[in-house]
Design a protein around this motif. Structure first.
Motif, short mmCIF file in Angstrom:
data_model
loop_
_atom_site.label_atom_id
_atom_site.label_comp_id
_atom_site.label_asym_id
_atom_site.label_seq_id
_atom_site.Cartn_x
_atom_site.Cartn_y
_atom_site.Cartn_z
N TRP A 64 24.18 127.52 21.95
CA TRP A 64 24.43 126.08 22.07
C TRP A 64 25.93 125.89 22.01
CZ3 TRP A 64 23.86 122.27 17.46
CH2 TRP A 64 24.19 120.97 17.90
N ALA A 65 26.54 125.61 23.15
CA ALA A 65 28.01 125.56 23.24
C ALA A 65 28.57 124.18 22.95
CB ALA A 65 28.45 126.03 24.62
N GLY A 66 27.71 123.15 22.90
CA GLY A 66 28.19 121.81 22.60
C GLY A 66 28.67 121.08 23.84
N PRO A 67 28.84 119.74 23.72
CA PRO A 67 29.14 118.91 24.90
C PRO A 67 30.41 119.32 25.64
CG PRO A 67 28.94 117.56 22.88
CD PRO A 67 28.65 118.99 22.49
N ASP A 68 31.42 119.76 24.92
CA ASP A 68 32.66 120.18 25.60
C ASP A 68 32.80 121.69 25.62
OD1 ASP A 68 33.40 117.47 25.88
OD2 ASP A 68 34.06 117.47 23.77
N ASN A 69 31.68 122.37 25.40
CA ASN A 69 31.70 123.84 25.41
C ASN A 69 32.61 124.39 24.31
OD1 ASN A 69 30.03 125.31 27.22
ND2 ASN A 69 31.81 126.43 27.93
N GLN A 70 32.80 123.61 23.24
CA GLN A 70 33.81 124.00 22.25
C GLN A 70 33.24 124.85 21.12
OE1 GLN A 70 32.08 121.38 22.11
NE2 GLN A 70 32.02 120.41 20.10
N LYS A 71 31.89 124.90 20.99
CA LYS A 71 31.32 125.64 19.86
C LYS A 71 31.34 127.15 20.16
CE LYS A 71 27.21 124.07 18.58
NZ LYS A 71 27.15 124.30 17.14
N ARG A 72 31.88 127.91 19.24
CA ARG A 72 31.86 129.37 19.38
C ARG A 72 30.46 129.88 19.06
NH1 ARG A 72 36.19 130.37 21.85
NH2 ARG A 72 38.08 129.44 21.03
N LEU A 73 30.16 131.13 19.43
CA LEU A 73 28.89 131.74 19.03
C LEU A 73 28.82 131.73 17.51
CD1 LEU A 73 28.60 135.01 21.18
CD2 LEU A 73 27.56 132.80 21.61
N ASP A 74 27.72 131.26 16.93
CA ASP A 74 27.61 131.37 15.48
C ASP A 74 27.11 132.78 15.15
OD1 ASP A 74 24.78 131.48 15.36
OD2 ASP A 74 24.58 129.35 14.92
N PRO A 75 27.19 133.20 13.88
CA PRO A 75 26.85 134.60 13.56
C PRO A 75 25.43 134.97 13.96
CG PRO A 75 28.03 133.57 11.74
CD PRO A 75 27.75 132.48 12.72
N GLN A 76 24.49 134.03 13.84
CA GLN A 76 23.10 134.37 14.23
C GLN A 76 22.98 134.53 15.73
OE1 GLN A 76 20.68 131.31 12.44
NE2 GLN A 76 19.96 132.74 10.89
N GLU A 77 23.62 133.64 16.48
CA GLU A 77 23.56 133.77 17.94
C GLU A 77 24.16 135.11 18.38
OE1 GLU A 77 23.97 129.14 19.49
OE2 GLU A 77 25.79 130.24 18.98
N ALA A 78 25.30 135.47 17.78
CA ALA A 78 25.96 136.73 18.14
C ALA A 78 25.08 137.92 17.77
CB ALA A 78 27.32 136.82 17.45
N ALA A 79 24.44 137.84 16.59
CA ALA A 79 23.58 138.95 16.16
C ALA A 79 22.39 139.10 17.11
CB ALA A 79 23.09 138.71 14.72
N LEU A 80 21.85 137.99 17.59
CA LEU A 80 20.71 138.07 18.51
C LEU A 80 21.15 138.63 19.87
CD1 LEU A 80 18.83 134.79 17.53
CD2 LEU A 80 18.08 137.14 17.11
N CYS A 81 22.37 138.30 20.31
CA CYS A 81 22.89 138.92 21.54
C CYS A 81 22.97 140.44 21.37
CB CYS A 81 24.30 138.39 21.85
SG CYS A 81 24.36 136.71 22.46
N ARG A 82 23.50 140.87 20.23
CA ARG A 82 23.62 142.32 20.00
C ARG A 82 22.24 142.97 19.92
NH1 ARG A 82 27.71 140.39 16.54
NH2 ARG A 82 26.43 140.76 14.70
N ALA A 83 21.31 142.28 19.27
CA ALA A 83 19.95 142.83 19.15
C ALA A 83 19.32 142.99 20.53
CB ALA A 83 19.09 141.92 18.27
N LEU A 84 19.59 142.04 21.41
CA LEU A 84 19.02 142.11 22.77
C LEU A 84 19.61 143.30 23.53
CD1 LEU A 84 17.03 140.39 24.51
CD2 LEU A 84 19.05 139.36 25.55
N GLY A 85 20.93 143.46 23.44
CA GLY A 85 21.56 144.60 24.11
C GLY A 85 21.05 145.92 23.58
#
Ligand SMILES: Cc1cc2nc3c(=O)[nH]c(=O)nc-3n(C[C@H](O)[C@H](O)[C@H](O)COP(=O)(O)O)c2cc1C
Length: 205
Positions: free
Chosen positions: A166-187
């Motif tokens: 979820w990047a937010g309306p202006d795309n300003q939100k960084r990956l939060d730690p859970q989102e990043a961990a799930l990306c790594r888990a997927l890879g």
């Protein structure tokens, strides 16, 4: 023999999907015996076919169809565009009928990830629709299992259909730690699956 690789192929206009792609690649790299290859696709124009330089100004190289054919597995990432994948990625996939004819991707594992500006703006529809062409190619699709703790506690992105942000309306939100961990888990999952499905070869480049 060249090291097998998981192709992490994505399009990103503003960088959010690119940030996810690098976390996915980090996850792949945690698996011994397989590497990650980050590739992107050129932008296209809605009014005419844009002519892009063959080498991007920065970031990963544009993907060649040969690299898609030779991958041991694929993790595909796109920003959500009206609940669906972005046109540049679809345009690239629409050029892959030769690989469909030859069956080059059959039995290879595949997974998907996406970024949206709004929390309920179509992450799941985008992820599911991104899987369709991969199923036509005969790929073995993988999501995220609920053994990943972040799926139950996510307050931003994270779905069983693939990783999301979820990047937010202006795309300003960084990956939060859970989102990043799930990306790594997927890879990591696609890397492990490629090896267990016997996808041990890469190309010579
Ligand atoms: C044409 C267009 C359509 C979009 N459609 C959606 C949408 O359906 N839902 C949503 O939440 N965000 C939508 N967005 C926002 C992007 O998905 C979001 O900004 C994303 O994080 C961009 O990723 P990027 O930084 O990798 O380019 C849209 C953006 C554009 C330009």
């Amino acid at each position: 023999m060249a090291e097998p690789y998981i192709l992490v192929l994505y399009y990103s206009r503003h960088g959010a999907t690119a940030a996810m792609a690098s976390q996915v690649a980090r996850g792949v790299e945690t698996i011994a015996g397989i590497g990650a290859r980050l590739r992107t696709v050129p932008a296209i124009s809605a009014t005419c076919e844009a002519v892009e330089d063959t080498i991007p100004a920065d970031g990963p190289l544009y993907c060649e169809l040969d690299e898609l054919a030779a991958c041991a597995g694929l993790v595909l990432g796109s920003p959500t565009r009206f609940g669906n994948m972005a046109a540049p990625l679809k345009y690239f996939l629409d050029q892959s009928s030769g690989l469909w004819l030859s069956g080059a991707l059959i039995d290879k594992p595949a997974a998907v990830f996406t970024s949206t500006s709004s929390l309920h703006g179509g992450q799941e529809s985008t992820l599911l629709s991104m899987l369709l062409p991969l199923l036509h190619h005969g790929m073995v699709v993988a999501g995220l299992p609920y053994s990943e703790p972040g799926l139950m506690t996510a307050t931003a992105g994270g779905t069983p259909y693939g990783a999301s942000h979820w990047a937010g309306p202006d795309n300003q939100k960084r990956l939060d730690p859970q989102e990043a961990a799930l990306c790594r888990a997927l890879g990591a999952r696609v890397g492990r699956l490629a090896l267990s499905l016997g996808q041990h070869s890469g190309d010579a480049s």
